[in-house]
Design a protein around this motif. Structure first.
Motif, PDB file in Angstrom:
ATOM      1  N   TYR A  64       0.767  -1.286   0.251  1.00 31.16           N
ATOM      2  CA  TYR A  64      -0.020  -0.002   0.111  1.00 31.16           C
ATOM      3  C   TYR A  64       0.882   1.295   0.097  1.00 31.16           C
ATOM      4  O   TYR A  64       0.350   2.222  -0.520  1.00 31.16           O
ATOM      5  N   LYS A  65       1.936   0.951   0.391  1.00 29.13           N
ATOM      6  CA  LYS A  65       2.941   2.385   0.462  1.00 29.13           C
ATOM      7  C   LYS A  65       3.468   2.802  -1.038  1.00 29.13           C
ATOM      8  O   LYS A  65       3.899   3.843  -1.111  1.00 29.13           O
ATOM      9  N   SER A  66       3.384   1.725  -1.853  1.00 28.46           N
ATOM     10  CA  SER A  66       4.119   2.037  -3.237  1.00 28.46           C
ATOM     11  C   SER A  66       2.880   2.047  -4.318  1.00 28.46           C
ATOM     12  O   SER A  66       3.064   2.530  -5.191  1.00 28.46           O
ATOM     13  N   HIS A 104      -1.144   2.360  -5.261  1.00 28.88           N
ATOM     14  CA  HIS A 104      -2.373   3.166  -4.808  1.00 28.88           C
ATOM     15  C   HIS A 104      -3.571   2.904  -5.772  1.00 28.88           C
ATOM     16  O   HIS A 104      -4.606   3.471  -5.191  1.00 28.88           O
ATOM     17  N   ILE A 108      -4.469   2.907   3.346  1.00 31.44           N
ATOM     18  CA  ILE A 108      -3.520   3.996   3.263  1.00 31.44           C
ATOM     19  C   ILE A 108      -3.905   5.185   4.485  1.00 31.44           C
ATOM     20  O   ILE A 108      -2.975   5.677   5.296  1.00 31.44           O
ATOM     21  N   GLU A 165      -3.026   3.816   7.841  1.00 29.04           N
ATOM     22  CA  GLU A 165      -1.706   4.190   8.368  1.00 29.04           C
ATOM     23  C   GLU A 165      -1.405   5.549   8.446  1.00 29.04           C
ATOM     24  O   GLU A 165      -0.736   5.872   9.393  1.00 29.04           O
ATOM     25  N   GLU A 194       6.262   9.189   3.325  1.00 34.77           N
ATOM     26  CA  GLU A 194       6.342   7.527   3.942  1.00 34.77           C
ATOM     27  C   GLU A 194       5.241   6.693   3.320  1.00 34.77           C
ATOM     28  O   GLU A 194       5.556   5.742   3.057  1.00 34.77           O
ATOM     29  N   LEU A 195       4.287   7.211   3.047  1.00 30.18           N
ATOM     30  CA  LEU A 195       3.173   6.785   2.236  1.00 30.18           C
ATOM     31  C   LEU A 195       3.149   6.628   0.738  1.00 30.18           C
ATOM     32  O   LEU A 195       2.435   6.214  -0.108  1.00 30.18           O
ATOM     33  N   GLY A 196       4.467   7.314   0.310  1.00 26.26           N
ATOM     34  CA  GLY A 196       4.442   6.941  -1.308  1.00 26.26           C
ATOM     35  C   GLY A 196       3.840   7.786  -2.257  1.00 26.26           C
ATOM     36  O   GLY A 196       3.746   7.755  -3.295  1.00 26.26           O
ATOM     37  N   TYR A 197       3.503   9.217  -1.381  1.00 20.36           N
ATOM     38  CA  TYR A 197       2.847  10.331  -2.397  1.00 20.36           C
ATOM     39  C   TYR A 197       4.029  11.442  -2.535  1.00 20.36           C
ATOM     40  O   TYR A 197       4.522  11.548  -1.624  1.00 20.36           O
TER      41      TYR A 197
END
Length: 282
Positions: free
Chosen positions: A191-193, A195, A231, A234, A252-255
Motif C-alpha cells: 500500500y505504500k507504493s 495506490h 493508506i 496508516e 512515507e506513504l509513497g505520495y
C-alpha cells in the motif's frame, strides 16, 4: 488463573487473564509485537486503532501486531488474552484461512470480532480450561498440544466470522472469498507504493474490472476503497503515534504531492491531517 507462558527461544505463546487488575499491563508495550486473541465477556470496552467496541455478549477479538489496542473498561467477569508470535503459529506456506494472514488478521476492511453463541461459549470454556491444564502439566508435548488448541480456536472462529459477516451461502462464495484474502494481503504488502486498482490488477494478471466484479459478488466496498482505507489508516496511526510531520507522512506513504494527499485525507475523514492530530491528541 495463574499466568501461563510457553517460550522456547524463538517461539512464544501466552495465556493471561483479563480483568481490571491486568488492564495496565496488557495495554503496555510488552505485547505489541505479538498476534493477539481476546475473549471478552459482557461489559468490556476496548479501542482498536480508531474504533471503540463494547461487548454486549461474549466476543472474540483478533489483533495484529501493527494494530493499536487499549482495553478501556473491564466487565464483571474475567476474560482471556492469548498472545503468540509467528514462529509459534503461522501457516503462510500452506495459505490456509487460519494462518496469521487469514480472515481473522490484517482484515482492515472489517474488524475481526466474532460474537460468541451460547454453544460456542460452552466450547470456549472447555478449550481455555484445557489450555490451562496443559500449562499446569508442563509435559514435553506442551508446545504441540497448545498449538492444537489454538488451531481449533482459529478454525471455529473463522467459521463463525464467515457466517456473521458474509451474506449468502459461504460455499457459493468460496472462490471470491479466497480472492478477497489474496487482494487484501497484496494491499497490506504494497500500500505504500501501489495506490490504484490497476497496480494490483497488474500483480494479479487480470483486468481491474474483474477485481471489481469479484468484490461486488461479495457485497464488499469497491477495491479502490479498500486500498485508500488502508493508506488512510496508516496515516492516522502515524499522525497519532509518531512525531512525523504531515509532509514526512506523505512521503512515507509513497505520495509526492502533499496537497493531493491532504485532499484525500479530508475526503476520507472530514478533517485535514493536522486537524485530525490536534483533535485526537488534544
Amino acid at each position: 488463573m495463574p499466568s501461563t507462558v510457553f517460550s522456547n527461544h524463538v517461539k512464544t505463546l501466552g495465556l493471561l487473564p483479563v480483568s481490571g487488575q491486568e488492564m495496565a499491563t496488557l495495554n503496555g508495550p510488552d505485547f505489541k509485537p505479538y498476534i493477539k486473541i481476546l475473549y471478552l465477556p459482557t461489559g468490556f470496552r476496548l479501542r482498536v486503532d480508531f474504533s471503540i467496541y463494547q461487548t454486549v455478549q461474549p466476543t472474540l477479538f483478533f489483533i495484529s501486531p501493527n494494530q493499536y489496542l487499549e482495553i478501556e473498561e473491564a466487565g464483571v467477569e474475567s476474560g482471556y488474552f492469548i498472545f503468540y508470535n509467528r514462529d509459534f503459529y503461522c501457516i503462510q506456506i500452506h495459505d490456509q484461512e487460519v494462518a496469521c494472514d487469514g480472515l481473522l488478521f490484517n482484515n482492515f476492511q472489517n474488524m475481526p470480532n466474532v460474537e460468541v453463541s451460547d454453544e460456542e461459549n460452552a466450547y470456549l470454556g472447555y478449550l481455555f480450561n484445557e489450555l490451562i491444564q496443559e500449562f499446569r502439566l508442563d509435559d514435553n508435548s506442551l508446545e504441540e498440544m497448545v498449538r492444537t488448541y489454538l488451531k481449533q480456536l482459529l478454525i471455529r472462529a473463522t467459521r463463525s466470522w464467515k457466517s456473521q459477516h458474509l451474506a449468502g451461502p459461504v460455499t457459493d462464495q468460496q472462490s471470491d472469498l479466497e480472492f478477497f484474502r489474496k487482494f487484501t494481503r497484496l494491499v497490506e504488502a504494497h500500500y505504500k507504493s501501489k495506490h490504484t486498482v490497476a497496480d494490483y490488477a497488474d500483480l494479479l494478471c487480470m483486468a481491474p474490472k474483474t477485481i471489481t466484479h469479484k468484490f461486488n459478488r461479495l457485497r464488499l466496498p469497491q477495491p479502490n476503497e479498500v486500498i485508500k482505507n488502508r493508506i488512510i489508516l496508516e496515516a492516522k496511526r502515524l499522525l497519532v503515534h509518531t512525531a512525523l510531520t504531515a509532509k514526512e507522512i506523505v512521503h512515507e506513504l509513497g505520495y509526492e504531492d502533499p496537497a493531493y494527499f491532504s485532499r484525500l485525507f479530508m475526503i476520507k475523514t472530514g478533517e485535514s491531517p493536522s486537524r485530525f492530530r490536534a483533535n485526537f491528541l488534544g
